[in-house]
Write a protein that holds these residues in place. Structure first.
Motif, short mmCIF file in Angstrom:
data_model
loop_
_atom_site.label_atom_id
_atom_site.label_comp_id
_atom_site.label_asym_id
_atom_site.label_seq_id
_atom_site.Cartn_x
_atom_site.Cartn_y
_atom_site.Cartn_z
N TYR A 4 0.66 -0.61 0.11
CA TYR A 4 0.14 0.31 -0.06
C TYR A 4 0.56 1.14 -0.20
CZ TYR A 4 1.50 0.66 4.79
OH TYR A 4 1.48 1.17 6.43
N PHE A 5 0.33 1.87 -0.12
CA PHE A 5 0.83 3.86 -0.17
C PHE A 5 -0.47 4.62 0.25
CE2 PHE A 5 1.47 7.71 -2.10
CZ PHE A 5 2.25 8.50 -1.43
N SER A 6 -0.21 5.25 1.88
CA SER A 6 -1.43 6.09 1.98
C SER A 6 -0.73 7.44 2.51
CB SER A 6 -2.07 5.35 2.77
OG SER A 6 -2.64 5.72 3.31
N GLY A 7 -1.43 8.62 2.11
CA GLY A 7 -1.09 9.27 3.08
C GLY A 7 -1.64 10.10 3.82
N LEU A 29 4.61 0.22 0.77
CA LEU A 29 5.60 0.85 -0.78
C LEU A 29 6.52 2.00 -0.89
CD1 LEU A 29 3.06 0.95 -3.55
CD2 LEU A 29 4.46 -1.12 -2.93
N VAL A 30 6.53 2.90 0.73
CA VAL A 30 7.40 3.31 0.63
C VAL A 30 8.96 2.23 1.02
CG1 VAL A 30 8.15 5.74 1.71
CG2 VAL A 30 5.62 5.14 0.79
N PHE A 47 -2.04 -4.33 -4.57
CA PHE A 47 -1.57 -2.98 -4.96
C PHE A 47 -2.44 -2.14 -4.38
CE2 PHE A 47 1.27 -5.61 -7.06
CZ PHE A 47 2.55 -5.21 -6.67
N VAL A 48 -2.67 -1.41 -2.78
CA VAL A 48 -3.27 0.35 -2.69
C VAL A 48 -2.94 0.76 -2.79
CG1 VAL A 48 -5.32 0.33 -0.96
CG2 VAL A 48 -4.55 -1.94 -1.65
N MET A 49 -3.78 2.06 -3.04
CA MET A 49 -2.98 3.17 -3.27
C MET A 49 -4.30 4.48 -3.96
SD MET A 49 -1.32 2.47 -6.74
CE MET A 49 -0.79 0.76 -7.02
N PRO A 50 -4.13 5.71 -4.01
CA PRO A 50 -5.15 6.94 -4.24
C PRO A 50 -4.84 7.18 -5.49
CG PRO A 50 -3.26 7.75 -2.93
CD PRO A 50 -3.09 5.96 -2.05
N THR A 51 -6.31 7.24 -6.83
CA THR A 51 -6.01 7.64 -7.58
C THR A 51 -5.43 9.52 -6.71
OG1 THR A 51 -7.08 6.44 -8.22
CG2 THR A 51 -7.04 7.49 -9.68
N TYR A 52 -4.79 9.39 -8.55
CA TYR A 52 -3.84 11.28 -8.45
C TYR A 52 -3.98 10.86 -9.85
CZ TYR A 52 -0.88 10.66 -4.15
OH TYR A 52 -1.20 10.66 -2.72
N MET A 53 -5.33 12.43 -9.91
CA MET A 53 -4.95 12.50 -11.38
C MET A 53 -5.87 11.79 -12.32
SD MET A 53 -5.62 15.69 -10.58
CE MET A 53 -5.97 16.94 -12.45
N ASN A 54 -6.58 10.57 -11.61
CA ASN A 54 -6.91 9.29 -12.42
C ASN A 54 -5.64 8.70 -13.32
OD1 ASN A 54 -9.55 9.92 -12.79
ND2 ASN A 54 -9.41 11.81 -14.09
N ASP A 55 -4.36 8.21 -12.34
CA ASP A 55 -3.71 7.72 -12.81
C ASP A 55 -3.03 7.53 -11.33
OD1 ASP A 55 -1.65 6.22 -14.18
OD2 ASP A 55 -0.17 8.00 -14.94
N VAL A 56 -2.55 6.30 -11.26
CA VAL A 56 -1.45 6.06 -10.51
C VAL A 56 0.04 7.05 -9.35
CG1 VAL A 56 0.58 3.93 -9.55
CG2 VAL A 56 -1.05 3.82 -10.92
N PRO A 57 0.36 7.16 -8.54
CA PRO A 57 1.10 8.33 -8.52
C PRO A 57 2.35 7.45 -8.70
CG PRO A 57 -0.15 7.28 -6.16
CD PRO A 57 -0.52 7.03 -7.46
N TRP A 58 2.87 9.36 -9.05
CA TRP A 58 5.14 9.10 -9.74
C TRP A 58 5.99 8.11 -8.35
CZ3 TRP A 58 9.29 10.54 -7.24
CH2 TRP A 58 8.97 11.81 -5.68
N LEU A 59 5.65 8.37 -7.48
CA LEU A 59 6.27 7.81 -5.89
C LEU A 59 5.75 6.03 -6.34
CD1 LEU A 59 6.63 8.30 -2.63
CD2 LEU A 59 6.12 5.91 -3.31
N THR A 199 9.04 10.86 0.94
CA THR A 199 9.95 11.62 0.30
C THR A 199 10.93 12.31 0.62
OG1 THR A 199 8.95 13.29 -0.65
CG2 THR A 199 7.91 10.68 -2.58
N CYS A 200 11.37 12.28 2.34
CA CYS A 200 11.70 12.68 3.32
C CYS A 200 12.67 14.64 2.36
CB CYS A 200 13.06 12.23 3.31
SG CYS A 200 12.97 11.03 4.02
N ASN A 201 10.46 14.69 2.18
CA ASN A 201 11.18 16.40 1.39
C ASN A 201 10.86 17.60 2.26
OD1 ASN A 201 10.61 17.72 -1.58
ND2 ASN A 201 8.45 18.10 -0.54
N ILE A 202 10.85 17.29 3.96
CA ILE A 202 10.48 18.78 4.40
C ILE A 202 11.81 17.83 4.99
CG2 ILE A 202 8.83 19.01 6.34
CD1 ILE A 202 6.56 17.75 4.90
N ASP A 203 11.79 19.97 6.33
CA ASP A 203 13.11 19.61 6.71
C ASP A 203 12.64 20.57 7.94
OD1 ASP A 203 15.07 17.92 5.42
OD2 ASP A 203 16.02 19.49 3.88
#
Length: 257
Positions: A4-7, A29-30, A47-59, A199-203
């Protein structure tokens, strides 16, 4: 295995519920984000994940690029979304799985509260109430290994990840404006958003959250902030926005570090 991928916890809840009904296990998956190669030996893989703009998340696309399936008898995908429609997502999953040595056999949609587009609390309550039945239907279909998807036997294009919505910066196609956050003075520097970021994008800099340019638009930072200090700058996404995360999932369930 159910990956899974989940926010906000929607897809994690679906993955857990599904795995419980199937007697299976779940994995994020992370956890494979930094892996140059990883392998799954299971015969039935979900595989379970959210739909982003009708597609699979790029991550997710990037993680699946390095996957090898060794015994893929039945592969399925469950897409969670506010509209209950996944668009291109199943095609993308099929291509990713073809490259991994398998193919997509079945795809399912589960409508859940959205983490990006604004929906009312009443709509969210209705979706949450209907979700257990929807997941039960998916579980029964997976147990029977019912094929619902006709594979096109196509491999991913060279720009499979890079052409995705929300990937990168400085392009309308990449929807940079939907990843433009502001941190208000309410920020206490607790660092929860940084620990939730896949993605460790926040410091944390001088006690404040600072976002980089590797955002996957999961919005975990926005929806889990205990001070509601993370906001989107775009008015039509910011106005009337209230925090949402699945009631049966905690922030600790989603921590990546």
């Amino acid at each position: 295995m159910v990956f899974y991928f989940s926010g906000t916890g929607n897809s994690l809840w679906v993955a857990r519920t599904l795995a419980h009904k199937l007697g299976d296990e779940v994995a994020s998956l992370v956890d494979y984000w930094d892996e140059d190669f990883w392998r799954c030996d299971d015969e039935v893989v979900g595989f379970v994940m959210p739909t982003y703009m009708n597609d699979v998340p790029w991550l997710v696309k990037r993680v699946l690029e390095n996957l090898e399936l060794t015994h893929p008898r039945f592969c399925y995908a469950v897409m969670t979304s506010s509209h209950g429609k996944s668009g291109q997502a199943f095609t993308s999953m099929d291509m990713a799985l073809q490259q991994a040595g398998g193919r997509l056999h079945a795809g399912y949609d589960v409508q859940m509260p959205g983490n990006c587009l604004v929906s009312t609390k009443e709509e969210n309550e209705e979706r949450l109430a209907a979700a257990p039945v929807a997941v039960a239907v998916v579980a029964d279909a997976v147990k029977r290994e019912t094929c619902t998807w006709r594979s096109r036997a196509a491999l991913p294009p060279d720009d499979f990840v890079e052409s995705s919505y929300f990937y990168g910066t400085h392009s309308l196609r990449r929807l940079t404006y939907m990843k433009d956050f502001e941190i208000t003075d309410a920020c206490t520097g607790c660092g929860l958003c940084a620990r939730l970021c896949p993605t460790c994008n926040i410091d944390m800099v001088d006690g404040r959250a600072v976002h980089g340019d590797v955002c996957t638009a999961c919005y975990a930072c926005l929806h889990w902030c205990p001070q509601q200090a993370t906001r989107l700058k775009v008015p039509f996404l910011r106005d009337k926005r209230f925090q949402y995360h699945h009631p049966d999932v905690t922030a600790e369930d989603l921590l990546y570090e």
